[in-house]
Each structure stands twice: as C-alpha cells, then as structure tokens.
Design a protein around this motif. Structure first.
Motif, short mmCIF file in Angstrom:
data_model
loop_
_atom_site.label_atom_id
_atom_site.label_comp_id
_atom_site.label_asym_id
_atom_site.label_seq_id
_atom_site.Cartn_x
_atom_site.Cartn_y
_atom_site.Cartn_z
N LYS A 195 -9.64 20.48 -49.83
CA LYS A 195 -9.07 21.67 -49.20
C LYS A 195 -9.77 22.93 -49.70
O LYS A 195 -10.04 23.86 -48.94
CB LYS A 195 -7.57 21.75 -49.49
CG LYS A 195 -6.76 20.58 -48.94
CD LYS A 195 -6.70 20.61 -47.42
CE LYS A 195 -5.77 19.54 -46.89
NZ LYS A 195 -5.70 19.52 -45.42
N LYS A 222 -12.40 22.18 -39.81
CA LYS A 222 -11.32 21.65 -38.99
C LYS A 222 -10.98 20.21 -39.39
O LYS A 222 -9.81 19.82 -39.46
CB LYS A 222 -11.70 21.70 -37.52
CG LYS A 222 -10.59 21.27 -36.56
CD LYS A 222 -11.01 21.46 -35.12
CE LYS A 222 -9.87 21.08 -34.16
NZ LYS A 222 -9.52 19.66 -34.26
N GLU A 256 -9.00 20.14 -42.63
CA GLU A 256 -7.62 20.57 -42.41
C GLU A 256 -6.77 19.47 -41.78
O GLU A 256 -5.57 19.37 -42.03
CB GLU A 256 -7.60 21.81 -41.52
CG GLU A 256 -8.15 23.06 -42.18
CD GLU A 256 -8.22 24.25 -41.24
OE1 GLU A 256 -8.09 24.04 -40.01
OE2 GLU A 256 -8.42 25.39 -41.73
#
Length: 311
Positions: free
Chosen positions: A3, A194, A197
C-alpha cells in the motif's frame, strides 16, 4: 508495504516526466562511477541527485508528498531512527538533517507545474497491445492466482550476490526507463496503483487490473529499442547466473498453469515487438520475453538494496 509502495508510485506518476528522467540520469551517472570501485558518489554527483529529486517533488502537490511520508512512517518501527543514529556520527547526521529541512523549505517555496506529454506509441500499436494484453491476462491469471505473493522469497536478494552487483542490473533498468514514452510510463504506473488498491489479502490483483498492467508495460517496452531491452536482460542474466533461482521459482508453481502463461506470453511479446522503434521481422524477440519474466523478481531484488549505498 504494498500500500505504501502504491503511494510512492502514484507520487512518481504525478511528477513532471522530464524531471523524473533527469533524476534517473543523475542516479545513472553516480552509479556508473561506483562501478570503478568507489563506494560513495562524489559531492557533485550527490548535488545533482538532490537537485533533480527536489525538482521532481516540486512538480507534485504537497498533499501527495505527505501521503508518501505518512504511509511509510506508519510502517517504520519507532526504534529504528534511534538505531540508525547509533550507527553514524551524530554530529554529522544532525547537520545533514538541518540542511535537509532547509532544502525542503526551498522546494516547497518553488512549485513547478508539470507538463503534459502526448504518447509517441502509435494508435495501431496501442490497440494491438491492448487486445494482446487481454488475451495474456486471461491465459495467465490462473498462474497469477497460484503464486504465493506473501512468500518472503520475493524480498530476498540473489544468493551470493552483493548490493553492487544488483545495483548494476538496476542501473540498466533506470536508463531504459528514462528512454521510455512518458505517457506510457504514467499509464503503467497508475495501472499498478489501481491494482494495489484492489488486491485481496493474498496480494492477488483482479484479472482486469492484471490486463491493464500488461497493457501499460507493453506500451512502455514498445517505445524503446530492442537493444536497450536486451541490455536489461543481459544484466539480469549476469546477476542470476547459475544460482538456480528461475528453476526454484518454477518448482513452486503448478506446471500446467505456468506453461499456459508462457505460451500466451510468447504471443504477447511478438505483438509488442512490432511496435518497437527498431523493429524488423528477422529479430528474435527474446529480449522482451526475458525482461518481463525477470521484472517481478528484479523488483524484489531491488528491495534488498541498502538505501544509503551511494548517498
């Protein structure tokens, strides 16, 4: 950590691409001189690195810079700064810190508006790569899901190889990256953001995100000469050598899934190759295959580099 890395990637994708490439080449110059047996870059080279990093950060919103800081600081044990301080001259460290704070204030006071870069990848090549990426993602997704992405293996360096050996291979990647199409690089970077995530608890991305990443990488590779891609392959081959790493990694996967992914990949690399600047029908196409095969492993290898090696 994934992350936090996603925040770093997003930060980089927002920077002015020409300034990023300037920073890449400043690092390249410093790394080249390290090959001559010098363990620390010159003050002039360090100045060039700092200047380029300062301009890169100045071209992004402060909020994104703070997002990176907060994401990384949340992962660092509170005892680590004290430990690191104990390994250096405290007076020198504090002087460097004071200078860094002054530097950050200058960077913050001089924002740079990033430029927009149209892609140089032809619409025909982009369309073909997109279609090929979808096919590869569908064929290789079972293999992707079968990999244990939480395995500590991917945080290890190549057995028997030191940081300098690894850095030499990473340098080839830096130089190639600095030559890639800016728009394609930003597209590939945001596809990774993306995917990070949306990944599940096992670190597996969705098939759609996988396809977007393959498309982005395909376009970046299509924007540079094969000779440059081959340079990355040769450096990785020299690094891995006869360590047995590829064979060991393959032994941990389901053979039928791995072979299906390989077959689809060979078709994908042929499509990407036709978009390269120096494409000719007599080329072997091996450079692109081996590059992407090693990319994930190379990223894990790079994690083992000591950050202060050339600073």
């Amino acid at each position: 950590w994934a992350k936090a890395i996603g925040k770093i990637i997003e930060h980089g994708a927002s920077m002015d691409a020409d300034l990023v490439k300037e920073g890449c080449m400043a690092h390249h110059v410093a790394i080249e001189n390290l090959y001559q047996g010098v363990g620390v870059c010159s003050e002039k080279e360090l100045e060039a690195i700092y200047a380029s990093i300062g301009k890169m950060i100045a071209s992004t919103p402060e909020s994104q810079t703070m997002d990176v800081y907060n994401a990384v600081s949340a992962l660092v044990d509170k005892k680590i700064p004290e430990y690191l301080m104990s390994k250096v001259n405290e007076k020198d460290a504090k002087a460097a810190y004071d200078a860094l704070i002054e530097f950050t204030n200058v960077v913050k006071a001089n924002p740079i508006t990033p430029s927009t870069y149209p892609t140089k990848v032809s619409s025909g090549a982009a369309s073909s790569i997109s279609t090929a990426a979808d096919r590869l993602a569908a064929a290789a997704y079972p293999f992707m899901k079968g990999v244990d992405w939480t395995d500590e293996l991917y945080a290890k360096t190549v057995p028997g190889k030191g940081a300098a050996d690894t850095l030499k291979a990473v340098d080839k990647m830096i130089v190639m990256g600095a030559s890639m199409d800016s728009a394609a690089l930003q597209e590939a970077a945001m596809a990774h953001v993306k995917a990070i995530e949306g990944m599940d608890a096992k670190g597996v991305m969705t098939q759609a995100d996988f396809s977007a990443i393959l498309e982005g990488i395909g376009k970046t590779i299509a924007s540079v000469p094969e000779s440059m891609v081959m340079g990355v392959y040769n450096s990785m081959r020299a690094l891995v050598g006869d360590t047995g790493v590829p064979k060991y990694v393959l032994s941990k996967q389901k053979p039928t899934d791995a072979l299906a992914a390989y077959s689809a990949f060979m078709e994908f690399k042929d499509t990407v190759k036709t978009g390269q600047p120096d494409y000719n029908t007599s080329g072997s196409g091996l450079a692109f295959f081996f590059l992407l095969a090693f990319l994930g492993f190379a990223a894990a290898v790079a994690k083992g580099l000591p950050v202060g090696l050339y600073q």
